[in-house]
Structure formats: structure tokens, C-alpha cells
Design an enzyme around this catalytic site. Structure first.
Site, PDB file in Angstrom:
ATOM      1  N   ARG A  19       8.220 -12.950   4.485  1.00  0.00           N
ATOM      2  CA  ARG A  19       7.022 -13.839   4.431  1.00  0.00           C
ATOM      3  C   ARG A  19       7.261 -13.935   2.617  1.00  0.00           C
ATOM      4  O   ARG A  19       7.353 -15.331   2.529  1.00  0.00           O
ATOM      5  CB  ARG A  19       6.208 -12.316   4.169  1.00  0.00           C
ATOM      6  CG  ARG A  19       4.499 -13.140   3.591  1.00  0.00           C
ATOM      7  CD  ARG A  19       4.505 -13.825   2.536  1.00  0.00           C
ATOM      8  NE  ARG A  19       4.151 -12.700   1.288  1.00  0.00           N
ATOM      9  CZ  ARG A  19       4.857 -12.430   0.013  1.00  0.00           C
ATOM     10  NH1 ARG A  19       4.859 -13.753  -0.845  1.00  0.00           N
ATOM     11  NH2 ARG A  19       5.096 -11.314  -0.260  1.00  0.00           N
ATOM     12  N   HIS A 214      13.055  -7.713  -8.409  1.00  0.00           N
ATOM     13  CA  HIS A 214      13.795  -9.053  -7.930  1.00  0.00           C
ATOM     14  C   HIS A 214      14.910  -9.080  -8.777  1.00  0.00           C
ATOM     15  O   HIS A 214      15.158  -7.970  -9.923  1.00  0.00           O
ATOM     16  CB  HIS A 214      13.256  -9.999  -8.647  1.00  0.00           C
ATOM     17  CG  HIS A 214      11.993 -10.294  -7.616  1.00  0.00           C
ATOM     18  ND1 HIS A 214      12.144 -11.734  -7.083  1.00  0.00           N
ATOM     19  CD2 HIS A 214      11.062 -10.155  -7.411  1.00  0.00           C
ATOM     20  CE1 HIS A 214      10.831 -12.281  -6.738  1.00  0.00           C
ATOM     21  NE2 HIS A 214       9.911 -10.738  -6.299  1.00  0.00           N
ATOM     22  N   CYS A 245      10.118 -16.733  -8.099  1.00  0.00           N
ATOM     23  CA  CYS A 245       9.220 -16.383  -8.082  1.00  0.00           C
ATOM     24  C   CYS A 245       8.724 -17.976  -8.844  1.00  0.00           C
ATOM     25  O   CYS A 245      10.240 -18.349  -9.766  1.00  0.00           O
ATOM     26  CB  CYS A 245       8.279 -15.637  -9.266  1.00  0.00           C
ATOM     27  SG  CYS A 245       7.244 -15.761 -10.221  1.00  0.00           S
TER      28      CYS A 245
END
Length: 335
Positions: A19, A214, A245
């Protein structure tokens, strides 16, 4: 606990690449390949897989096949198949497609929430509450992911007290089964992670706490270890380290599933993950995506994936041994 000796402690690895990773890829990964990828992750031993996102096809065309993927995957006992949902309509679609859990998202800061979701935080919370009520009526649990829990690219540091207050509202007012504290743009550092993890665990010891890191600034594994030492046992990670992001320039994506699983296995933690299967799944990504991935384990292999000696190794060894047998020209000869 000493983070360098897992002593068999159970750590739950949760995959988000299908996803979080695929949603931003310019190339559409065919539906049958998505299904095969999820199935491979199931058999590799991931505890939870965020299969897809039930958003509009116009917003994220890469995941326009969400219903088909969720319905056609192989369901392996013990694996939780979750999906991100942005609103009630998305929740209805996910429930109809038999998602085991709904993952809801909002940001810890007003600036990021407005930029990412086009709503204030209070508006987001009301929307999440509506979804949670629908999920409760369908007996589907919810997890709420709080973006920018460790820092905001627009506002800077985020107070731990604010993160904990939003978490309280998720757990005590909305009834979330789990909360994910997300390092959305890779701003977290180990001592900060340890303190926030300890504070959360102290207040809600029975709530499922997930840490979502991250590796934007190379501190992903260090943050995982700090969180484990503070009591965390659930981590999101992305196959191949894909994802990222849009508000973090230069971001390298999520922490890499196979890298984290490999490291934790070496330290004695029980992840339930078959690292070899995970690496094999990761090796399929470049052909699906059309580009390389950040995974170092795919490039270098596991620590004890040994290499054969050079073809002329026997000759090299023989010459080296012969030198030991030859007389030393510096020593005087006996008469």
C-alpha cells in the site's frame, strides 16, 4: 532488555509496501502481480499486511484494483490483512471486500493534516469516529495511524504530550484496537523514540502499539532497536524499502522489511519471518516497478551468504605453500 540480545522475544513484522510503497509508483503493477506479492509476503511470515487502500481511483490510480486484490489474495491463518480507508465510503468498500482491519490516518500537526488530508485535526477526528462506529457495527477492528508523531516537516518538533493526547482520544474515545506512531518524514531519533514508546506503553499497556519508521536520514534500524528496548514489539516495514512521503525531499522510503528482519534474526529476536522468502519476494520488485529498490540485503545478500573462492584458488594456495618450503636466501647455507 539488552537490544543486542533478543533472547527469543517476539517481534511482529507488518508489511506496508503493497500500500504505502505501491501507491506512489508511476507504473501500475498488474492486479495478478499484486495478489502474488501479497501471497508471497504471507508465506514469508509477515504478521500483518496492509494490502491496499480504498481511496478513489482518481486520487490514487495505482490502487484502483483494491477490491479485486483484497478478495483474491490467499488468506493464511494468523496473518492480519488490513487496508487503509480515508472515509466511511472507503470503510464500506473495505468491509465488503473482507478486510480484517481498517487502518485510519490523521496527522499530529495541523499543518501536515491540512496539507495531506485537507481537513483540520478536529475534522479528521470526527471523520475517524464515524468510520470507527461503522467498523464496530461490522465487528471489524480499527487501527489509527498518527502521522508526524516524531516531527513535522512544516512545524518542526512535535511535543510528546500532544502525541499522547491524540493517542488517548483514539484509544479512549474512539475505541481503536491499535495506534501507529508514524515517523512520516524520517525525523525520529533513538532517545526520542524510546521516551515516547515508554510513555505510551505506560498508559495503554494492552493497546497494540505499532512504530512506523522511515529511513530518510539513515536512522531506521537504530530507531527500531530503541523502540524494542522501550517495550515495542510491532513495526511497519516495506519490502525493498519502497515508499516515501511527498513532503520529505530526498526521502528514501520506509524502513526495509528484509533488512530489519535480517538484523533482528541475527540478534536473536523471534520474528516468525523466513528471511530467504522475503528476499526472494523483494527481488521481484524491480521488474514490477521498472526501477531498482533501496534494499541493501538484496544487493549484498545475508551476512552468511558466502561466495566461492576465485577459479584459480587452488593454484594460489599451492604457490603460497611452496614458498614456505623454499629455502630462505637470506639464511647462510651449511657447508
Amino acid at each position: 532488555m539488552n537490544v543486542w540480545n533478543g533472547a527469543g522475544k517476539r517481534i511482529y513484522m507488518q508489511e506496508v509496501g503493497t500500500r504505502d510503497g505501491l501507491q506512489s509508483e508511476p507504473a501500475f503493477v498488474p492486479t495478478e502481480d499484486k495478489v502474488a506479492l501479497v501471497n508471497a509476503l504471507s508465506h514469508a511470515g509477515m504478521a500483518k499486511i496492509e494490502v491496499t487502500s480504498f481511496v478513489s481511483a482518481q486520487a490514487i490510480p495505482a490502487l484502483r484494483d483494491a477490491e479485486i486484490v483484497m478478495r483474491e489474495i490467499e488468506r493464511k491463518a494468523g496473518v492480519v490483512y488490513t487496508a487503509l480507508v480515508p472515509n466511511v465510503r472507503g470503510a464500506e468498500r473495505a468491509i465488503e471486500a473482507r478486510a480484517d482491519e481498517l487502518n485510519l490516518v490523521m496527522s499530529a500537526t495541523e499543518s501536515h493534516n491540512l496539507s495531506n488530508l485537507r481537513m483540520t485535526r478536529e475534522q479528521s477526528l470526527r471523520a475517524l469516529a464515524d468510520v470507527a462506529r461503522l467498523a464496530a457495527s461490522a465487528q471489524v477492528p480499527v487501527n489509527i495511524a498518527l502521522s508526524c508523531s516524531f516531527g513535522c516537516p512544516m512545524e518542526g518538533d512535535v511535543a510528546a504530550a500532544s502525541v499522547l493526547e491524540w493517542s488517548r482520544r483514539f484509544v479512549e474515545e474512539i475505541g481503536a484496537r491499535g495506534v501507529s506512531l508514524c515517523d512520516t518524514t524520517g525525523m525520529a531519533f533513538p532517545s526520542q523514540v524510546a521516551a515516547l514508546t515508554q510513555a505510551f506503553r505506560g498508559r495503554w499497556p494492552t493497546t497494540e502499539l505499532t512504530l512506523h519508521f522511515h529511513n530518510t536520514r539513515g536512522m531506521g534500524l537504530a530507531n527500531v532497536l530503541a523502540a524494542i528496548d522501550a517495550g515495542a514489539d510491532r513495526f511497519d516495514a516495506s519490502l525493498g524499502g519502497i515508499g516515501g512521503c511527498p513532503y520529505a525531499p530526498g526521502a528514501t522510503g520506509n524502513i526495509c522489511s528484509e533488512e530489519i528482519a535480517h538484523a533482528l534474526e541475527l540478534m536473536g529476536y523471534a520474528t516468525g519471518v523466513d528471511v530467504a522468502r522475503l528476499i526472494a519476494a523483494s527481488k521481484s520488485l524491480p521488474s514490477l516497478l521498472g526501477h531498482d529498490t533501496p534494499s541493501q540485503i538484496v544487493k549484498a545478500g545475508r551476512r552468511l551468504d558466502l561466495h566461492p573462492p576465485p577459479p584459480d584458488f587452488d593454484a594460489i594456495r599451492a604457490r603460497a605453500h611452496a614458498r614456505d618450503q623454499a629455502p630462505d636466501p637470506k639464511q647462510p647455507r651449511r657447508q
